[in-house]
Design a protein around this motif. Structure first.
Motif, PDB file in Angstrom:
ATOM      1  N   GLU B 322       0.827  -1.198   0.000  1.00 28.74           N
ATOM      2  CA  GLU B 322       0.000   0.000   0.000  1.00 28.74           C
ATOM      3  C   GLU B 322       0.858   1.244   0.000  1.00 28.74           C
ATOM      4  O   GLU B 322       0.388   2.345   0.255  1.00 28.74           O
ATOM      5  N   SER B 364      -3.240   5.510  -0.168  1.00 26.77           N
ATOM      6  CA  SER B 364      -4.064   5.555   1.046  1.00 26.77           C
ATOM      7  C   SER B 364      -5.002   6.760   1.066  1.00 26.77           C
ATOM      8  O   SER B 364      -4.967   7.609   0.200  1.00 26.77           O
ATOM      9  N   LYS B 365      -5.811   6.843   2.109  1.00 26.54           N
ATOM     10  CA  LYS B 365      -6.665   8.022   2.254  1.00 26.54           C
ATOM     11  C   LYS B 365      -6.118   8.933   3.333  1.00 26.54           C
ATOM     12  O   LYS B 365      -6.770   9.863   3.765  1.00 26.54           O
ATOM     13  N   GLN B 369      -1.217  10.622   1.193  1.00 21.71           N
ATOM     14  CA  GLN B 369      -1.795  10.316  -0.106  1.00 21.71           C
ATOM     15  C   GLN B 369      -1.486  11.420  -1.113  1.00 21.71           C
ATOM     16  O   GLN B 369      -1.493  12.602  -0.803  1.00 21.71           O
ATOM     17  N   ASP B 371      -1.384  11.978  -5.790  1.00 22.79           N
ATOM     18  CA  ASP B 371      -1.296  11.381  -7.123  1.00 22.79           C
ATOM     19  C   ASP B 371      -0.619  12.395  -8.035  1.00 22.79           C
ATOM     20  O   ASP B 371      -1.062  13.523  -8.161  1.00 22.79           O
ATOM     21  N   GLY B 414      -5.542  14.554  -1.618  1.00 24.06           N
ATOM     22  CA  GLY B 414      -6.825  14.569  -0.926  1.00 24.06           C
ATOM     23  C   GLY B 414      -6.843  15.536   0.242  1.00 24.06           C
ATOM     24  O   GLY B 414      -5.838  16.139   0.586  1.00 24.06           O
ATOM     25  N   GLU B 415      -8.032  15.623   0.861  1.00 19.14           N
ATOM     26  CA  GLU B 415      -8.212  16.579   1.964  1.00 19.14           C
ATOM     27  C   GLU B 415      -7.305  16.295   3.134  1.00 19.14           C
ATOM     28  O   GLU B 415      -6.795  17.199   3.768  1.00 19.14           O
ATOM     29  N   ASN B 416      -7.162  14.990   3.448  1.00 17.99           N
ATOM     30  CA  ASN B 416      -6.406  14.631   4.647  1.00 17.99           C
ATOM     31  C   ASN B 416      -4.907  14.647   4.415  1.00 17.99           C
ATOM     32  O   ASN B 416      -4.140  14.419   5.342  1.00 17.99           O
ATOM     33  N   SER B 417      -4.534  14.874   3.186  1.00 17.70           N
ATOM     34  CA  SER B 417      -3.114  14.695   2.878  1.00 17.70           C
ATOM     35  C   SER B 417      -2.273  15.864   3.345  1.00 17.70           C
ATOM     36  O   SER B 417      -2.742  16.999   3.430  1.00 17.70           O
TER      37      SER B 417
END
Lengths: 298, 782
Positions: B322, B364-365, B369, B371, B414-417
């Protein structure tokens, strides 16, 4: 972010174990006789300087320190605060501040290090930038494929405004993990102004067969982290150090000399680095059973 | 009066100058599957004149009226020599039958036995795909690009590096086109295999020098790869199962003779098997695979019109648990229309699309995370015309318009990244060229091809150009501003380049000839990468204010001689190449995910020269070739090595390839290849110092040392189950060993401090393949 990526790419090539062995190579016999310096001043430590001669690659010896040099540090305050460092009688080449004198790095000041040795003057300038205080660290499991290792994770706010560079020093039982392959540095280029949570700055990776020697964090150890600020020069320098130490992988770039931030009055290259850093010390984490048992669970 | 007219008539008929010229034209095809034969020969012995078929199998030859024996031939096929009554111009399509006996004997040759002597083209190698399948393979995969490196003047960096170095040029200086569509990243799996599935490929032509005017865009070579059109006679299937990958090809006519298609796929699997064989530490949740899919359909609408549609897609996918995933791939598609304006005017119109893109990220989330994606795409319109003026002149001219779109990088998190979204500046560019060229023969000995290509390259908005204090030396700290260009606005400067092309052949005897060539090439796309291995993360940048076009001037001279009635082909070629605006990188360059790459680049010149010796045996039970190249490839760049010349990374002083194939029995064939190459230039340290308890090294002049030499022996044994039988279903088994004497060829040599004693430094050799690798492949055709 780039360090992160280098680590990941390194992991990929680590998968391709291929073949690595030691071979005999004929090297040049010339002794370049260059000067090396490793100097540091921080907001919590007194300045230290190690002045030495470089060695031919195939010599199996410790670096010979250079004695009798005149070493001084000054800042850019008006009037300037200057101190002369004296050589440690027990350790040749090591210069420091005597125990009864006080001199620590102050945030925002630019420090100039001057070394006069054998008729040559070496100078270096570094600015001591502020580092945002670290929130906390945690030691948690970190998976590398099928295996799980302990990782050190930091939490903290990254202040807005590009131009912040970080170096994290990880201490296990008050001993710094110094290997170039564990260097943890970052620029705020991709994360400027964000709150950084769970940033993995160190993974205690080891091969099963060499656990006794390679594993750094064990049960009952105490771990803490110093979050420090480095200059852009320092960031590039440590980046190149990481490149050099990870050379020999599929993604390695051609070797190049890492320029130091010293200039010499005789024009010869000086090797090494002078850093001026602000330090923020994290909480101490004691590795207890609850942490270690998570390793076995996965 | 009548007698006068008769006399006049006889007079006009006998005077050669007054005799009518007629044109014989048509297509040469393979009888079994209807594939057009590329580079086949049409020759009229009594007139000592001939022609060769073009990329579509079309030929046109203009001769005086008369009846002649016309010889149609192609290597590996039975020649035909019908008598043709040429009183008027006519079309004659000929189907040639494969000569199965010959295939086992002949490996890589031209079409006529002495084609190497007669043909005008020098510095070109033609790779006939079916003939290289008998060569030893790596992991059971016969790789086209790796086979090309067995030819003189063409080298590569060994395992883990699939870039080709042609006559001292870098891996980005080769125009690799698949049915005219450029393939930007032709390597799978970090360079172990190329993306070309040999089951779908008909023909490969490699030009190292003497590059004809119809090609342009890259400085060092052209690798023109043509897909099969699809069997237009009957259903055909072929495929194979090997250690690490399987292939299947299906081709058939939709309307016999008129409309066919071919679908060809290949997929690597058994990640586990591959891993174990290569010593990869295979972890449970890892995935490594690649696939290729080639599709093509060909339709003959009428005598004058043919249409081709081809497409290729392929991807590599890599996932480590992962932690990280990487995906990269190419997509190309070409639509072509052949039109015969007359029997002397052949036209091809093509619309081409090509895209290369990659993704890299953490799935991951959570906080790590992200890309990262990047791509380059080409939209291309091309028109090429061949005018077969007369028996002594063949004129070609055409136009090529390309629109390049580059997206060097975009990060989405993402938001949490922990990471923020980010986008590097996009580029767009117009790349247009026109050319004209004539191949003219003077008498029976001298043929000259002279041509001119004109190219114009310019960036076009949307785009941003940064301005620096010193535009000749862009420095990150000296940015004085930036200029923004709206969509469609031309961004200066535009680059004009005239590229003259010249090729000459003089036949000394029917067995020997001298050839000379000159070409000037302009390259406007630059691969920014300083790693040995092509990583999917390498970026292509267009010529711009700060990156000038790479210009290469190459001169070649060669002597070609055949012996024993063309059983032996030999040649000796020398070349000299001078390059301007060569790119190299500043010491410690940071090319990774970086905007303003111009600040990391240095510009200078380069030169390369060499001698290529080649000897080939084409007939008999033992066939093969030996090639030896002695060469030098240097760079001279202010800012590197104090401006002194240094060997480029592609400099290989000696390069030897020995290929042999021996027919042990009617169905059993043994072949072997041995390659040798001087070690890659590298840097060894001359002093060491310490930082934070780590040994660091100080290096001497750039590329002043060499890693150990590279050499390797491969063997393979091929067994055909029922060769020469009339049965349509053919099977064979191939057993091969790669790296027979298990040499640990060095990929790199780096210095490290010893694990136990930090005062000791040792030289560590990394070998990608350190052992012998056996493979077994089952192949079939139906």
């Amino acid at each position: 972010m780039k360090t992160y990526l280098y680590l990941l790419l390194f992991a990929i090539t680590a998968l391709l174990s291929s073949c690595e062995d030691v071979i005999d190579v004929k090297l040049s016999d010339k002794d370049l006789n260059l000067i090396g310096v490793e100097a540091s001043i921080t907001s919590i430590d007194k300045p230290t300087v190690f002045l030495y001669k470089t060695l031919k690659v195939n010599i199996d010896e410790a670096y010979p320190g250079i004695s009798g040099a005149v070493v001084s540090i000054s800042d850019d305050a008006v009037p300037s605060n200057t101190i002369v460092l004296t050589e440690d009688p027990a350790k040749k080449g090591y210069y420091g501040v005597s125990t009864n004198a006080e001199y620590k790095g102050i945030v925002g000041r630019e420090y100039t290090l001057t070394i006069l040795t054998n008729g040559v003057t070496l100078t270096s300038k570094e600015k001591l930038a502020k580092v945002e205080p670290i929130d906390s660290i945690q030691v948690m499991p970190s998976s590398r494929g099928n295996n799980v290792f302990l990782g050190v994770f930091t939490y903290g706010q990254e202040p807005a405004g590009l131009g912040n560079y970080y170096k994290w020093d990880v201490y296990v039982n008050d001993t710094l993990i110094h290997d170039a392959s564990s260097l943890a540095i970052a620029s705020d280029e991709f994360v400027d102004g964000n709150y950084i949570s769970k940033l993995e700055i160190f993974t205690d990776y080891y091969e099963k067969s060499k656990e006794a020697k390679d594993r750094k964090i064990k049960l009952n150890d105490t771990v803490y982290v110093k979050q420090t600020s480095i200059s852009e020069f320092g960031y590039n320098f440590y980046n190149q150090m990481i490149n050099q130490s990870s050379g020999g992988s599929l993604f390695s770039v051609p070797m190049a000399n890492i320029k130091s931030n010293f200039t010499s009055s005789d024009g010869k290259p000086v090797l090494g680095i002078f850093t001026a850093r602000d330090v923020s010390i994290s909480n101490k984490v004691v590795i207890d059973q609850s942490i270690v048992s998570q390793l076995k669970k996965q | 009066m009548k007698q006068l007219s008769i006399i006049l008539l006889l007079f006009t008929l006998t005077l050669p100058g007054f005799a009518s010229i007629v044109t014989l034209s048509g297509y040469l095809k393979d009888k079994a599957n209807g594939e057009g034969l590329i580079g086949a020969t049409v020759y009229i012995p009594v007139l000592k004149t001939g022609a060769i078929t073009n990329s579509y199998g079309f030929y046109s030859i203009s001769v005086p009226q008369g009846t002649y024996a016309v010889n149609f031939s192609f290597v590996g096929y039975r020649a035909q020599s019908p008598q043709v009554n040429l009183n008027t111009s006519q079309q004659l399509n000929v189907m040639l039958e494969e000569d199965t006996k010959q295939i086992a004997e002949v490996l890589v040759t031209g079409e006529k036995k002495n084609r190497n002597v007669e043909s005008l083209q020098m510095s070109m190698e033609k790779v006939q795909v079916k003939l290289i399948k008998k060569l030893p393979s790596f992991m059971g995969e016969v790789d086209l690009i790796k086979s090309i490196t067995l030819l003189p003047g063409i080298q590569n960096g060994g395992e883990g590096s699939s870039g080709l170095y042609v006559r001292g040029g870098g891996p980005d200086e080769n125009l690799m086109i698949l049915d005219e569509a450029p393939v930007y990243n032709a390597s799978h799996l970090l360079g172990f295999f190329s993306v070309f599935n040999s089951d779908a490929i008909k023909d490969v032509e490699v030009y190292k020098g003497g590059i004809p005017a119809e090609y342009g865009g890259k400085a060092s070579s052209v690798i023109d790869i043509r897909m099969k059109d699809g069997n237009s006679q009957q259903l055909g299937m072929s495929g194979g199962i090997g250690n690490i990958s399987s292939r299947l090809t299906i081709e058939a006519p939709i309307i016999k003779d008129k409309w066919s298609f071919i679908v060809s796929g290949r997929r690597m699997y058994a990640d586990f098997l591959f891993g174990t064989l290569l010593g990869v530490k295979v972890l449970k949740d890892n995935k490594i695979y690649f696939y290729d899919l080639n599709l093509k359909t060909y339709a003959q609408i009428n005598d004058k019109n043919r249409v081709y549609l081809s497409a290729y897609m392929g991807d590599d996918y890599f996932k480590a648990g992962e932690s990280i995933y990487m995906r990269w791939g190419n997509l190309t598609s070409t639509a072509r229309w052949n039109h015969l304006f007359s029997n002397k005017f052949f036209s091809n119109t093509s619309a081409i699309f090509s895209r290369y893109n990659y993704n890299l990220g953490v799935p991951s989330k959570g906080s790590d995370q992200f890309d990262w994606s990047s791509q380059i795409s080409d939209y291309n319109f091309k028109e090429d015309i061949s005018w077969f003026l007369d028996s002594k002149n063949k004129i070609t001219f055409g136009v090529n318009c390309i629109y390049h779109h580059f997206e060097p990088g975009q990060m989405v998190a993402g938001e949490n990244s922990n990471f923020s979204d980010r986008k590097l500046t996009n580029y767009n560019a117009l790349d247009n060229s026109v050319y004209i060229s004539n191949e003219q023969s003077f008498g029976s000995r001298l043929t000259l091809r002279y041509g001119l290509r004109y190219s114009y390259f310019q960036q076009i908005g949307k785009g941003i150009v940064r301005e620096y204090q010193n535009p000749d030396k862009p420095n990150e700290k000296e940015v004085t501003g930036e200029k923004i260009y709206g969509s469609g606005k031309l961004i200066p400067p535009g680059y004009n380049n005239f590229e003259p092309r010249l090729a000459l052949k003089y036949m000394l005897t029917p067995q020997s000839s001298i050839k000379a060539s000159y070409n000037r090439m302009a390259q406007n796309l630059h691969l920014i990468s300083d790693t040995n291995t092509p990583t999917p993360l390498d970026i292509w940048l267009p010529s711009s204010t700060y990156i000038k076009p790479l210009i290469a001037n190459q001169l070649g001279l060669g002597y070609f001689r055949n012996f024993k009635e063309n059983m032996f082909e030999t040649s000796a070629e020398v070349y000299y190449k001078k390059m301007k605006n060569v790119i190299d990188y500043i010491d410690g360059a940071d090319l990774f995910l970086k905007d303003n790459l111009e600040t990391q680049l240095l510009r200078g010149s380069g030169y390369a020269y060499g001698l290529e010796l080649y000897a080939k045996k084409q007939e008999g039970r033992l066939t093969g070739w030996l090639s030896y190249t002695l060469s030098r490839s240097m760079r001279e760049i202010p800012g590197i090595n104090d401006g002194k010349a240094y060997p480029s990374s592609y400099d290989r002083t000696h390069n030897v390839s020995l290929v042999a194939s021996y027919e042990l029995a009617r169905r059993l064939n043994l072949s072997a290849t041995w390659v040798f190459s001087t070690g890659t230039p590298t840097l060894y340290p001359i002093a060491k110092y310490d930082v934070q308890g780590n040994t660091l090294y100080y290096y001497a002049d750039r590329n002043s040392n060499r890693i150990p030499d590279y050499h390797r022996l491969d063997v393979s044994l091929n067994y055909d189950f029922r060769k020469n039988d009339r049965s349509k279903f053919k099977q064979s088994l191939n057993f091969a060993i790669y790296n027979v004497y298990a040499r640990r060829n060095a990929y790199s040599v780096t210095f490290r401090q010893n694990e136990d004693n930090p005062n000791v430094s040792e030289a560590t050799r990394l070998s990608i393949i350190g052992t012998l690798i056996p493979s077994i492949t089952y192949n079939f055709t139906y």
